[in-house]
Write a protein that holds these residues in place. Structure first.
Motif, PDB file in Angstrom:
ATOM      1  N   ASN A 203     -15.939  60.300 -47.778  1.00 61.52           N
ATOM      2  CA  ASN A 203     -16.805  61.476 -47.908  1.00 61.52           C
ATOM      3  C   ASN A 203     -16.207  62.730 -47.283  1.00 61.52           C
ATOM      4  N   ALA A 204     -15.321  62.541 -46.308  1.00 57.66           N
ATOM      5  CA  ALA A 204     -14.686  63.686 -45.655  1.00 57.66           C
ATOM      6  C   ALA A 204     -13.451  64.174 -46.406  1.00 57.66           C
ATOM      7  N   GLY A 205     -13.118  63.469 -47.489  1.00 53.56           N
ATOM      8  CA  GLY A 205     -11.942  63.853 -48.268  1.00 53.56           C
ATOM      9  C   GLY A 205     -10.648  63.236 -47.796  1.00 53.56           C
ATOM     10  N   ASP A 206     -10.731  62.312 -46.826  1.00 51.39           N
ATOM     11  CA  ASP A 206      -9.523  61.653 -46.325  1.00 51.39           C
ATOM     12  C   ASP A 206      -9.093  60.545 -47.287  1.00 51.39           C
ATOM     13  N   ASN A 207      -7.787  60.341 -47.402  1.00 53.44           N
ATOM     14  CA  ASN A 207      -7.255  59.246 -48.201  1.00 53.44           C
ATOM     15  C   ASN A 207      -7.494  57.921 -47.492  1.00 53.44           C
ATOM     16  N   ASN A 208      -7.951  56.947 -48.242  1.00 48.98           N
ATOM     17  CA  ASN A 208      -8.143  55.620 -47.664  1.00 48.98           C
ATOM     18  C   ASN A 208      -7.704  54.556 -48.648  1.00 48.98           C
ATOM     19  N   ALA A 209      -7.594  53.341 -48.145  1.00 50.64           N
ATOM     20  CA  ALA A 209      -7.208  52.199 -48.974  1.00 50.64           C
ATOM     21  C   ALA A 209      -7.987  50.981 -48.532  1.00 50.64           C
ATOM     22  N   THR A 210      -8.577  50.279 -49.482  1.00 50.02           N
ATOM     23  CA  THR A 210      -9.184  48.983 -49.221  1.00 50.02           C
ATOM     24  C   THR A 210      -8.128  47.932 -49.539  1.00 50.02           C
ATOM     25  N   VAL A 211      -7.702  47.186 -48.519  1.00 56.71           N
ATOM     26  CA  VAL A 211      -6.570  46.273 -48.676  1.00 56.71           C
ATOM     27  C   VAL A 211      -7.005  44.824 -48.462  1.00 56.71           C
ATOM     28  N   SER A 212      -6.365  43.944 -49.218  1.00 59.13           N
ATOM     29  CA  SER A 212      -6.584  42.503 -49.093  1.00 59.13           C
ATOM     30  C   SER A 212      -5.444  41.921 -48.279  1.00 59.13           C
ATOM     31  N   CYS A 213      -5.761  41.440 -47.073  1.00 58.66           N
ATOM     32  CA  CYS A 213      -4.784  40.790 -46.203  1.00 58.66           C
ATOM     33  C   CYS A 213      -4.870  39.290 -46.449  1.00 58.66           C
ATOM     34  N   ILE A 214      -3.818  38.686 -46.970  1.00 61.05           N
ATOM     35  CA  ILE A 214      -3.892  37.350 -47.551  1.00 61.05           C
ATOM     36  C   ILE A 214      -4.085  36.248 -46.519  1.00 61.05           C
ATOM     37  N   GLY A 215      -3.689  36.456 -45.277  1.00 64.20           N
ATOM     38  CA  GLY A 215      -3.733  35.359 -44.306  1.00 64.20           C
ATOM     39  C   GLY A 215      -2.497  34.503 -44.479  1.00 64.20           C
ATOM     40  N   ARG A 216      -2.664  33.318 -45.062  1.00 59.69           N
ATOM     41  CA  ARG A 216      -1.528  32.451 -45.375  1.00 59.69           C
ATOM     42  C   ARG A 216      -1.096  32.685 -46.810  1.00 59.69           C
ATOM     43  N   ILE A 217       0.194  32.907 -47.030  1.00 62.76           N
ATOM     44  CA  ILE A 217       0.659  33.180 -48.384  1.00 62.76           C
ATOM     45  C   ILE A 217       0.781  31.907 -49.205  1.00 62.76           C
ATOM     46  N   ASP A 218       1.059  30.759 -48.557  1.00 65.10           N
ATOM     47  CA  ASP A 218       1.108  29.508 -49.293  1.00 65.10           C
ATOM     48  C   ASP A 218      -0.313  29.064 -49.612  1.00 65.10           C
ATOM     49  N   GLN A 219      -0.477  28.346 -50.708  1.00 65.73           N
ATOM     50  CA  GLN A 219      -1.806  28.052 -51.232  1.00 65.73           C
ATOM     51  C   GLN A 219      -2.444  26.882 -50.491  1.00 65.73           C
ATOM     52  N   ILE A 220      -3.009  27.189 -49.332  1.00 68.55           N
ATOM     53  CA  ILE A 220      -3.730  26.199 -48.550  1.00 68.55           C
ATOM     54  C   ILE A 220      -5.067  26.792 -48.136  1.00 68.55           C
ATOM     55  N   ASP A 221      -5.965  25.923 -47.665  1.00 69.86           N
ATOM     56  CA  ASP A 221      -7.314  26.360 -47.290  1.00 69.86           C
ATOM     57  C   ASP A 221      -7.364  26.721 -45.806  1.00 69.86           C
ATOM     58  N   PHE A 222      -6.789  27.842 -45.483  1.00 69.75           N
ATOM     59  CA  PHE A 222      -6.819  28.356 -44.114  1.00 69.75           C
ATOM     60  C   PHE A 222      -7.552  29.690 -44.168  1.00 69.75           C
ATOM     61  N   LEU A 223      -8.771  29.723 -43.630  1.00 73.25           N
ATOM     62  CA  LEU A 223      -9.670  30.857 -43.855  1.00 73.25           C
ATOM     63  C   LEU A 223      -9.407  31.991 -42.865  1.00 73.25           C
ATOM     64  N   ASN A 224      -8.247  32.622 -42.998  1.00 74.78           N
ATOM     65  CA  ASN A 224      -7.945  33.739 -42.117  1.00 74.78           C
ATOM     66  C   ASN A 224      -7.617  35.010 -42.893  1.00 74.78           C
ATOM     67  N   GLY A 225      -7.966  35.058 -44.177  1.00 76.70           N
ATOM     68  CA  GLY A 225      -7.796  36.277 -44.953  1.00 76.70           C
ATOM     69  C   GLY A 225      -8.854  37.308 -44.606  1.00 76.70           C
ATOM     70  N   LYS A 226      -8.515  38.577 -44.747  1.00 79.22           N
ATOM     71  CA  LYS A 226      -9.443  39.648 -44.379  1.00 79.22           C
ATOM     72  C   LYS A 226      -9.397  40.775 -45.409  1.00 79.22           C
ATOM     73  N   LEU A 227     -10.516  41.476 -45.496  1.00 76.59           N
ATOM     74  CA  LEU A 227     -10.620  42.678 -46.314  1.00 76.59           C
ATOM     75  C   LEU A 227     -10.820  43.850 -45.356  1.00 76.59           C
ATOM     76  N   ILE A 228      -9.953  44.849 -45.442  1.00 77.80           N
ATOM     77  CA  ILE A 228      -9.938  45.934 -44.458  1.00 77.80           C
ATOM     78  C   ILE A 228      -9.864  47.272 -45.166  1.00 77.80           C
TER      79      ILE A 228
END
Length: 517
Positions: A203-228
């Motif tokens: 709203n202030a006109g600043d550039n922003n990015a919503t990023v997906s931080c994958i956590g573990r890149i290999d395909q396992i069930d480790f729930l440490n991914g984040k949305l920032i």
């Protein structure tokens, strides 16, 4: 074997795969009725019938000749055994006491014998419809300075709002900003490697990015991914806002006003091994989010939002790239939910990786550009059905295959009119390319000549990196689309004995568009 026989083998293999994948598993991973089968002693007949009865409950049928004998015996079948309550040890199978699958040990033995008898010893490579032209076409290489250490680039993205390139490195856990001269400007620490970024302004006109931080890149069930959310214009530690956590490998975020309340919502794709799904994060009036499940189904790799049935509401189209692979349309029900409609199914050996929607033949219907080639599951061999597919939209999202170009380990396809002739071209990358024998397929530029007909150019950049990510944008501001390729230089080995011949210290390169209009 001569070329004619090789071509016929590959042709019938591909036709069989698609006929089977299109007719099997219409309703996803729903349990079928407890049908019984009487063993006859005929290995081939028993195996074929039992596979059809039991092995299509959770995914499309995998034809026996889709994998080689050793992969079936030592990898694919042992990995499937536990779904039927069967345990493995030293190559032998044992039935668990608590099994309720309805499959006996004798029936499982008939299935394994069927694959052992009929599976081929090797897979013949597919014959490309048009040979690769190994040239620069109209591109020119531009690269940043080498870094001190090996690069593990998980993101290459261009922000059209501030005209900067953004990359992320999996080991350094950062988001780095670059200018058009490929000089680093700033870097922000993030919890893990970023694999997706949605750019905007607050709203202030600043550039922003919503990023997906994958956590573990290999395909396992480790729930440490984040949305920032990151305020890109702030240069201090207060520029990060946590939106969601404890996610299983979040791969993409799609934004849109899905409930038509004037607030921007988000859809997050989470793709673990057994865990994951498609989740709607509805924005509340206080700008907090409420998370709801669209599909509790692992394997989602890409989504596109749009009004696909022209009712004025935003829908989703989602590609699933593991387990029950396929393309699914989620139609907005106007009540905060979605109605699923399966459009295409693929066997779980395809490793679906990306899709694009574009009207290639100008008939008013969006056609499908689809890639498959993730090759790090239980069958790490080169597969003749991996590559670039084009499906014509026959109307109402009914797709018919029109074109196929084999590319080992194809990872992504993006479209743009590179040569300025008014026709959309296609750029592809292949992270799991045949790096020993055909590394040129790592990046291919497909020049469209007529609808559904392309001339492929293998741009000679394989010595500069191993391409996991790609974006297309006008990086240098000359009005023509350029290509950004991200280098994930080490890891995910699947060809024994391969010695890297590419530059490990370049984070990315840019292929500048030098076509003359």
């Amino acid at each position: 074997m001569n070329l004619k026989k090789t071509y016929l083998f590959t042709f019938y293999l591909l036709i069989g795969l698609f006929l089977l994948s299109g007719s099997i598993l219409i309703n996803g991973c729903k349990q079928k009725s407890n049908s019984t089968y009487q063993l006859t002693g005929d290995t081939i007949a028993d195996g074929k019938n039992l596979v059809q009865l039991h092995c299509t409950k959770c995914h499309a049928l995998v034809p026996v000749d889709a994998l080689i004998k050793d992969v079936w015996k030592y990898h694919a079948l042992p990995s499937m055994a536990h779904y039927f309550g069967i345990k493995t040890y030293l190559g032998n199978y044992y039935k668990g006491d608590d099994d309720t699958s309805g499959l006996s040990l004798q029936e499982w033995a008939a299935i394994t014998s069927y694959y052992e008898k009929l599976a081929p010893v090797s897979l013949l490579p597919a014959k490309p419809p048009v040979p690769l032209a190994k040239d620069w076409a109209g591109f020119k290489l531009k690269a940043p300075a080498e870094m001190k250490d090996n690069r593990y680039t998980t993101l290459t993205a261009f922000n059209p709002l501030n005209h900067k390139i953004y990359t992320s490195d999996y080991l350094d856990n950062n988001l780095t900003e670059w200018d058009s001269n490929l000089k680093p400007l700033s870097s922000v620490a993030v919890p893990s490697g970023v694999v997706d970024a949605v750019f905007g302004k607050n709203n202030a006109g600043d550039n922003n990015a919503t990023v997906s931080c994958i956590g573990r890149i290999d395909q396992i069930d480790f729930l440490n991914g984040k949305l920032i959310n990151i305020d890109l214009d702030k240069k201090d530690s207060q520029n990060l806002t946590l939106l969601a956590s404890e996610l299983a490998r979040p791969l993409q975020t799609v934004k849109g006003d899905f409930n038509k309340d004037g607030l921007e919502d988000m859809v997050v794709l989470s793709s673990g091994h057994f865990k994951g799904g498609v989740y709607l994060m509805t924005q509340n009036k206080d700008h907090s989010y409420t998370q709801n499940v669209i599909a509790e189904r692992p394997g989602a790799v890409q989504a596109i939002a749009g009004d696909f049935n022209n009712d004025g509401w935003t829908d989703l189209m989602v590609l699933f790239g593991s387990k029950d692979e396929g393309l699914c349309l989620f139609l907005n029900d106007h009540k905060g939910g979605f109605i699923a409609k399966n459009l295409l199914h693929f066997p779980p050996v395809y490793g679906s990786t990306s899709f694009q929607l574009t009207d290639l033949d100008h008939d008013g219907n969006l056609d499908l550009i689809y890639t498959c080639g993730y090759n790090f599951h239980d069958s790490r061999i080169l597969k003749p059905y991996h590559g670039l597919y084009i499906f014509k939209n026959m109307g109402n999202w009914n797709f018919k295959q029109q074109w196929f170009y084999p590319i080992d380990g194809c990872t992504k396809a993006l479209t743009a009119d590179f040569n300025g002739d008014g026709k959309l071209d296609i750029a592809t990358i292949a992270f799991f390319a045949d790096l020993q024998n055909n590394p040129a397929e790592g990046f291919i530029y497909f020049e469209q000549e007529t609808p559904f007909s392309f001339k492929p150019h293998a741009i000679p950049v394989s010595q500069y990196g191993r391409w996991m990510t790609m974006d297309i944008a006008d990086v240098n501001g000359d009005g023509k689309p350029d290509v950004i390729l991200g280098n994930y230089s080490t890891g995910f080995e699947f060809q024994p004995g391969l010695k890297p011949f590419w530059n490990k210290r370049l984070p990315f390169i840019v292929l500048e568009n030098n076509f003359k209009k």
